[in-house]
Design a protein around this motif. Structure first.
Motif, PDB file in Angstrom:
ATOM      1  N   ALA A  21       0.853  -1.190   0.000  1.00  0.00           N
ATOM      2  CA  ALA A  21       0.000   0.000   0.000  1.00  0.00           C
ATOM      3  C   ALA A  21       0.884   1.233   0.000  1.00  0.00           C
ATOM      4  N   LEU A  22       0.372   2.291  -0.558  1.00  0.00           N
ATOM      5  CA  LEU A  22       1.017   3.589  -0.449  1.00  0.00           C
ATOM      6  C   LEU A  22       0.720   4.101   0.949  1.00  0.00           C
ATOM      7  N   GLU A  23       1.742   4.393   1.728  1.00  0.00           N
ATOM      8  CA  GLU A  23       1.544   4.938   3.067  1.00  0.00           C
ATOM      9  C   GLU A  23       1.485   6.455   2.996  1.00  0.00           C
ATOM     10  N   VAL A  24       0.436   7.016   3.575  1.00  0.00           N
ATOM     11  CA  VAL A  24       0.226   8.453   3.615  1.00  0.00           C
ATOM     12  C   VAL A  24       0.062   8.847   5.078  1.00  0.00           C
ATOM     13  N   ALA A  25       0.782   9.867   5.501  1.00  0.00           N
ATOM     14  CA  ALA A  25       0.732  10.316   6.893  1.00  0.00           C
ATOM     15  C   ALA A  25      -0.568  11.057   7.165  1.00  0.00           C
ATOM     16  N   ALA A  26      -1.297  10.609   8.189  1.00  0.00           N
ATOM     17  CA  ALA A  26      -2.581  11.203   8.536  1.00  0.00           C
ATOM     18  C   ALA A  26      -2.449  12.646   9.024  1.00  0.00           C
ATOM     19  N   GLY A  27      -1.291  13.027   9.532  1.00  0.00           N
ATOM     20  CA  GLY A  27      -1.097  14.371  10.057  1.00  0.00           C
ATOM     21  C   GLY A  27      -0.818  15.428   9.008  1.00  0.00           C
TER      22      GLY A  27
END
Length: 191
Positions: free
Chosen positions: A166-172
């Motif tokens: 998966a592409l990891e995207v920072a929630a912040g």
């Protein structure tokens, strides 16, 4: 592009080749008549906010998996009770035909915490919206009008099986930054 994004694109190409998906290239999946993207993560990660913004930017449909929970499942979640696999199976069974319906490409905001859940949805693109426990707790504590509160977080993190492809995207990160990251990483075309 960074090494992580290049690795992700390479992994997606391998997945596409193994599953026989039409319209693939060495760089991943090309936009085709209809694409399916899942934004997954624990409660409070911002899946609905990101999914709504991404779908609007791409001109795709948006689905929120929370809308497919039964009244009984929503009551369980609100009380802090973890859903069991029967609850989850029924929920995914309601989502799947709508997610796979022909027509416009679609973005689905869905916890999809376990690998088996993600496999049942068979998305073309998978985004893991990564969030820490403190930020998730803060968001759920201050969120009004939603059935999932902070009491569900411990079970969400315990259930989470971190996806490998998966592409990891920072929630912040700001939503606009997240949207740009996803579009750039997958080479999606905007309207």
């Amino acid at each position: 592009m960074g090494a992580g994004v290049n690795r992700l694109i390479s992994d997606l190409g391998v997945i596409c080749a193994r599953s026989g998906l039409a319209g693939t290239t060495a760089g991943g999946i090309e936009n085709r008549a209809m694409s399916r993207l899942v934004i997954m993560g624990v409660s409070g990660a911002g899946k609905t906010t990101l999914g709504t913004a991404l779908a609007a930017r791409l001109g795709w449909r948006f689905l929120d998996a929370d809308d497919f929970h039964s009244a009984e499942a929503k009551a369980k979640i609100a009380s802090g009770t973890t859903l069991d696999e029967n609850d989850r199976a029924a929920w995914l069974a309601r989502i799947k035909p709508v997610f796979e319906a022909p027509g416009k490409s679609v973005v689905l905001a869905c916890s999809a915490l376990q690998q088996s859940h993600r496999e049942s949805l068979t998305p073309d693109y998978l985004v893991h919206l990564v969030i820490g426990t403190d930020l998730a707790h803060h968001r759920l504590s201050t969120r009004a009008g939603h059935f999932a509160g902070p009491s569900i977080l411990a079970s969400q993190f315990a259930t989470l099986e971190t996806p490998q492809n998966a592409l990891e995207v920072a929630a912040g990160e700001p939503t606009a930054t997240q949207v740009d990251q996803i579009i750039d990483a997958f080479g999606l075309k905007t309207e």
